[in-house]
Design a protein around this motif. Structure first.
Motif, PDB file in Angstrom:
ATOM      1  N   PRO A 126       0.799  -1.231   0.000  1.00  0.00           N
ATOM      2  CA  PRO A 126       0.000   0.000   0.000  1.00  0.00           C
ATOM      3  C   PRO A 126       0.830   1.279   0.000  1.00  0.00           C
ATOM      4  N   ALA A 127       2.117   1.199   0.378  1.00  0.00           N
ATOM      5  CA  ALA A 127       2.961   2.392   0.368  1.00  0.00           C
ATOM      6  C   ALA A 127       3.109   2.969  -1.033  1.00  0.00           C
ATOM      7  N   TYR A 128       2.911   2.135  -2.060  1.00  0.00           N
ATOM      8  CA  TYR A 128       2.973   2.641  -3.441  1.00  0.00           C
ATOM      9  C   TYR A 128       1.754   3.491  -3.797  1.00  0.00           C
ATOM     10  N   GLY A 129       0.799   3.561  -2.928  1.00  0.00           N
ATOM     11  CA  GLY A 129      -0.364   4.424  -3.147  1.00  0.00           C
ATOM     12  C   GLY A 129      -0.267   5.751  -2.424  1.00  0.00           C
ATOM     13  N   ASN A 130       0.827   5.967  -1.682  1.00  0.00           N
ATOM     14  CA  ASN A 130       1.002   7.194  -0.904  1.00  0.00           C
ATOM     15  C   ASN A 130       1.990   8.111  -1.618  1.00  0.00           C
ATOM     16  N   VAL A 131       1.488   9.126  -2.316  1.00  0.00           N
ATOM     17  CA  VAL A 131       2.352  10.025  -3.085  1.00  0.00           C
ATOM     18  C   VAL A 131       3.084  10.980  -2.148  1.00  0.00           C
ATOM     19  N   ILE A 132       4.400  11.012  -2.257  1.00  0.00           N
ATOM     20  CA  ILE A 132       5.245  11.881  -1.441  1.00  0.00           C
ATOM     21  C   ILE A 132       5.690  13.107  -2.239  1.00  0.00           C
TER      22      ILE A 132
ATOM     23  N   ALA B 136      10.590  17.431   0.568  1.00  0.00           N
ATOM     24  CA  ALA B 136      11.807  17.178   1.345  1.00  0.00           C
ATOM     25  C   ALA B 136      11.526  16.744   2.787  1.00  0.00           C
ATOM     26  N   PRO B 137      10.639  17.442   3.536  1.00  0.00           N
ATOM     27  CA  PRO B 137      10.392  17.006   4.924  1.00  0.00           C
ATOM     28  C   PRO B 137       9.834  15.586   5.008  1.00  0.00           C
ATOM     29  N   ARG B 138       9.002  15.229   4.045  1.00  0.00           N
ATOM     30  CA  ARG B 138       8.404  13.896   4.083  1.00  0.00           C
ATOM     31  C   ARG B 138       9.434  12.825   3.715  1.00  0.00           C
ATOM     32  N   VAL B 139      10.303  13.137   2.771  1.00  0.00           N
ATOM     33  CA  VAL B 139      11.379  12.203   2.444  1.00  0.00           C
ATOM     34  C   VAL B 139      12.306  12.021   3.645  1.00  0.00           C
ATOM     35  N   MET B 140      12.573  13.113   4.347  1.00  0.00           N
ATOM     36  CA  MET B 140      13.423  13.044   5.533  1.00  0.00           C
ATOM     37  C   MET B 140      12.807  12.154   6.600  1.00  0.00           C
ATOM     38  N   GLU B 141      11.507  12.224   6.779  1.00  0.00           N
ATOM     39  CA  GLU B 141      10.836  11.359   7.753  1.00  0.00           C
ATOM     40  C   GLU B 141      11.043   9.884   7.398  1.00  0.00           C
TER      41      GLU B 141
ATOM     42  N   THR C 263      21.474  14.060   6.091  1.00  0.00           N
ATOM     43  CA  THR C 263      22.228  15.014   5.263  1.00  0.00           C
ATOM     44  C   THR C 263      21.597  15.150   3.880  1.00  0.00           C
ATOM     45  N   LYS C 264      21.954  16.224   3.221  1.00  0.00           N
ATOM     46  CA  LYS C 264      21.544  16.397   1.826  1.00  0.00           C
ATOM     47  C   LYS C 264      22.354  15.478   0.927  1.00  0.00           C
TER      48      LYS C 264
ATOM     49  N   LEU D  53      20.874  18.672   7.279  1.00  0.00           N
ATOM     50  CA  LEU D  53      19.659  19.365   6.878  1.00  0.00           C
ATOM     51  C   LEU D  53      19.010  20.122   8.024  1.00  0.00           C
ATOM     52  N   LEU D  54      19.257  19.684   9.268  1.00  0.00           N
ATOM     53  CA  LEU D  54      18.629  20.300  10.438  1.00  0.00           C
ATOM     54  C   LEU D  54      19.712  20.696  11.425  1.00  0.00           C
ATOM     55  N   THR D  55      19.470  21.769  12.150  1.00  0.00           N
ATOM     56  CA  THR D  55      20.454  22.261  13.136  1.00  0.00           C
ATOM     57  C   THR D  55      20.000  22.039  14.578  1.00  0.00           C
ATOM     58  N   GLY D  56      18.739  21.708  14.785  1.00  0.00           N
ATOM     59  CA  GLY D  56      18.279  21.513  16.144  1.00  0.00           C
ATOM     60  C   GLY D  56      16.774  21.321  16.182  1.00  0.00           C
ATOM     61  N   MET D  57      16.245  21.113  17.387  1.00  0.00           N
ATOM     62  CA  MET D  57      14.817  20.913  17.593  1.00  0.00           C
ATOM     63  C   MET D  57      14.181  22.186  18.115  1.00  0.00           C
ATOM     64  N   THR D  58      12.906  22.379  17.840  1.00  0.00           N
ATOM     65  CA  THR D  58      12.162  23.526  18.335  1.00  0.00           C
ATOM     66  C   THR D  58      11.087  23.074  19.318  1.00  0.00           C
ATOM     67  N   GLY D  59      10.471  24.017  19.988  1.00  0.00           N
ATOM     68  CA  GLY D  59       9.376  23.722  20.888  1.00  0.00           C
ATOM     69  C   GLY D  59       9.773  22.941  22.117  1.00  0.00           C
ATOM     70  N   GLY D  60      11.056  23.034  22.490  1.00  0.00           N
ATOM     71  CA  GLY D  60      11.520  22.373  23.695  1.00  0.00           C
ATOM     72  C   GLY D  60      11.702  20.879  23.556  1.00  0.00           C
ATOM     73  N   SER D  61      11.574  20.360  22.310  1.00  0.00           N
ATOM     74  CA  SER D  61      11.724  18.912  22.097  1.00  0.00           C
ATOM     75  C   SER D  61      13.171  18.492  22.213  1.00  0.00           C
TER      76      SER D  61
END
Length: 477
Positions: free
Chosen positions: A392-398, A442-447, A461-462, A469-477
């Motif tokens: 079913p993952a082939y039905g989820n367009v990224i 890009a964010p979805r591919v990164m996930e 990394t790119k 690609l990321l330098t840190g977490m936000t929102g206290g995470s």
């Protein structure tokens, strides 16, 4: 001790590794980047030249024609995109017609079939959008276009399943002769081998010059390109070259196998072997000269630009084969244009020489075929239904621009020599190569990368190395 070390995992190194994998040999490929196809092989015109341009009798002429002839069977065996769309060389001035005839004679001498000069109304029948200033064209129907990413990855994957070891982020720092072979030093330790293949692109002169008195000198030649949207892809159907004159070879226009339109490259000799930035001046030159061939070329549909380096050896020809004074050291140096076209022939040429030197026999269980990642965007409704039913993952367009699904991205990560970065996924699936250039996906591919590789998003990394690609977490995470 290894039998063979291949320095460089571009298209030439991977083609050689694939041919070597036919033999009972221990082969390792050392690559300084995080993936295959990270240098010249990923930033070029994506053209399979017919073979009329090179001087008869040169290695360029021989390897180009042989590589072109092998391309249909290779693309079918290894399942990468290749089309024979034919090429045209444009002559804008009747006084330059003898030069066009000279190219036709070269084609005949090099063994390129069916090349002819076209004039009059047939020019417009071949390409309606060409400039009215075109007086004649050289038509070479065996010219083609290919996906350089898919081709290089296919060669690498097939060699890997046939036993070749790949070591990434492993930069060769020194090479020295030893009793019975070579000691190759890297940032990740030392390796020894009976033979070395020097397929190091713009750095190939440095490795040759460490072991041979016959010195090479390679100059990086930077070429800048403009890539246009798929809406512009049908503007021309052939690859369009400008006739070489005293002012240079001009700018080409070509469709791509994925339906885009490409214009370029410039040609600037530089000293920095890592300099691949584009410039306003260079891109302006591409636009100005492309309009000479077709004044209505839709440059307003540009979606990205890029630059690549060609490894130009000062003698002007490929440097191939065993160095005269360095037994077991095999060069694949100075592989500039038509290097992509020539790679299958170069790989065969070197592998046969190495196998003869090492008296290696062929494997009985060599696997000659390889299948690419299923592509939803190119599937029939029936094929699409079957893929989604199986996963079913082939039905989820990224990636919406290129219609790339989660199933394709997972496949790209899990397959042999799988993707480890955003660019690795892009080269294998085209996720991020469309109009928005990764803006949406890009964010979805990164996930997916983080989940599949079981690493923190902060470590993604790119393109490997320090390209986080990321330098840190936000929102206290």
């Amino acid at each position: 001790m290894l039998d063979v070390i291949v320095i460089g995992a571009g298209v030439t190194g991977c083609a050689t590794a694939r041919e070597l994998s036919r033999y009972d040999l221990k082969v390792t490929v050392l690559e300084k980047e995080e993936d295959v196809c990270c240098g010249t092989s990923k930033a070029n015109s994506a053209i399979i030249h017919a073979g009329y341009d090179a001087e008869p009798g040169t290695l360029k002429a021989r390897m180009n024609v042989l590589g072109n002839q092998r391309m249909d069977a290779l693309a079918e065996e290894l399942d990468f995109p290749f089309q024979r769309n034919g090429s045209l060389v444009l002559c804008f001035d009747e006084e330059n017609l003898p030069g066009l005839e000279e190219l036709r004679e070269r084609a005949e001498a090099n063994g390129v079939p069916d090349v002819r000069i076209v004039t009059g109304k047939e020019i417009k029948e071949l390409e309606p959008n060409l400039s009215p200033e075109v007086k004649a064209v050289l038509y070479a129907p065996t010219g083609g276009i290919v996906c350089p990413f898919k081709m290089t990855i296919a060669l690498a994957e097939n060699s890997y399943v046939n036993g070749v070891d790949y070591r990434f982020q492993t930069a060769v720092t020194d090479i020295a002769r030893t009793d019975g072979g070579y000691l190759v030093s890297t940032n990740r330790g030392t390796f020894t081998a009976r033979c070395v293949v020097n397929a190091a692109g713009v750095y190939a002169d440095q490795f040759n010059n460490k072991v041979s008195a016959h010195k090479l000198h390679i100059t990086p030649r930077k070429g800048e390109y403009i890539l246009m949207d798929k809406k512009a892809g049908s503007f021309v159907s052939h690859t369009i070259f400008q006739q070489p004159t005293r002012l240079g070879k001009g700018i080409l226009i070509t469709p791509t196998v994925h339906g885009n339109l490409l214009a370029g490259p410039t040609a600037e000799d530089i000293t920095d072997k890592e300099e691949v930035s584009t410039t306003g001046e260079g891109l302006a030159q591409v636009m100005e000269k492309a309009r000479l061939s077709a004044e209505k070329i839709p440059l307003s549909m540009a979606i990205t630009s890029f630059a690549g380096l060609r490894a130009c050896e000062e003698k002007g020809d490929f440097v191939l084969g065993e160095a005269e004074d360095a037994e077991g050291f095999f060069n694949a140096a100075g592989i500039d244009s038509p290097g992509l076209s020539s790679a299958p022939a170069i790989g065969l040429f070197l592998a046969e020489q190495i196998a003869a030197r090492l008296k290696a026999g062929k494997k009985a269980d060599f696997i000659s075929r390889r299948k690419d990642i299923p592509c939803i965007a190119e599937s029939t409704p029936e094929e699409m239904e079957a893929l989604i039913a199986a996963d079913p993952a082939y039905g989820n367009v990224i990636c919406r621009c290129e219609t790339v699904t989660e199933g394709e991205i997972i496949n790209a990560i899990r397959r042999p020599l799988g993707a480890k970065s955003l660019d690795g996924v892009k080269r294998r699936t085209r996720a991020g190569m469309g109009r928005c250039q990764s803006g949406f996906c890009a964010p979805r591919v990164m996930e997916i990368l983080s989940r599949e590789l079981q690493i923190s998003p902060l470590d993604l990394t790119k393109s490997g190395g320090k390209s986080c690609l990321l330098t840190g977490m936000t929102g206290g995470s």
